[in-house]
Scaffold this active site. Sequence first.
Site, PDB file in Angstrom:
ATOM      1  N   ASP A  71     -33.438  23.779 -76.720  1.00  0.00           N
ATOM      2  CA  ASP A  71     -32.707  24.538 -78.164  1.00  0.00           C
ATOM      3  C   ASP A  71     -33.548  25.988 -78.341  1.00  0.00           C
ATOM      4  OD1 ASP A  71     -30.307  22.082 -78.619  1.00  0.00           O
ATOM      5  OD2 ASP A  71     -32.526  21.606 -80.250  1.00  0.00           O
ATOM      6  N   GLU A 114     -21.900  24.679 -82.787  1.00  0.00           N
ATOM      7  CA  GLU A 114     -23.199  24.226 -83.074  1.00  0.00           C
ATOM      8  C   GLU A 114     -24.153  25.384 -82.780  1.00  0.00           C
ATOM      9  OE1 GLU A 114     -24.779  20.358 -82.353  1.00  0.00           O
ATOM     10  OE2 GLU A 114     -24.913  21.207 -80.051  1.00  0.00           O
TER      11      GLU A 114
END
Length: 318
Positions: free
Chosen positions: A22, A197
């Site tokens: 991420d 997401e």
Amino acid sequence: MAKLRDSSKITYNNPIVPQRADPWVYKDTDGTYYFIATVPEYDRIELRQSKSLNGLGTAETKVIWTKHNTGIMGAHIWAPELHKIDGKWIIYFAAGDVEDVWHIRMYALSNSSENPLEGEWVEEGQIKTERDSFSLDATTFEHNGERYLIWAQSVREGENTSLVLSKMETPTQLKGEELIISDPEFEWERVGYKVNEGPAVIKRNGKIFVTYSASATDSNYAIGLLWVDEQADLMNLANWHKSETPVFSTNEEVRRYGPGHNSFTVAEDGNTDVLIYHARVYKQIRGNSLQDFNRHTRARIVNWDEKGFPDFRQSETD
């Protein structure tokens, strides 16, 4: 008009940072790159800085915040993002509760120092949304004098997360309507989990583009694309468009598996757009993919096609 760039002389030592998922890179006005990402232990937030993207891999790492021992912000410290808003540093991140690790919500930290590796990080509390449900992956951008937040949240029965957009009253407070701009509607978004997401925003060529990630965090993970005309009303769902197929995904020929949860930055030349993302170099995962820590941070040049859309060069290696 599309921006076409000669980026053939720019190379990156991939992975630029091993075992960091991420990934988020913020390039400050003085050319300093700041790097923040999910750590394998899911227990803290780290920062590092460098004058080059390649330098991030060997840069000194500073822990600027650690999870709570009890209560909220005590588990699953995920996907931190660093932003500079009105001269103040803000970190958005997701966290669970020590007593309920899947009670995941969005939180923020702030720091008034010139350098985010210095000074004090203050807990600003939860980013409250109209639905009190599983939510994470907040990202922010400014457009036409308004600040917006996009995040992932559980909003529909039987699905994991969709993408939600709202205007902001302050860097830590929403205002007005919360608009669902994307659901996991296509088959490639619903493998393992029904997920949208990890949104990231880049404004180019008269459009606002939003990349996002979908499906389980294994080799099925892939990046999709939304876009809206920059002159359009962003809070009108009819103005948003979505690619029916992923724009960046697993390519076994170049050993890229499950690319996703990206951010955007600009290369050292101040002109070339760069995709920062994580991926694995193998397909088979033993056990839960969240416990396989070999999602490495990588960098690659983004090209722009004749229609002004990003080309992530799906068939090419980094």
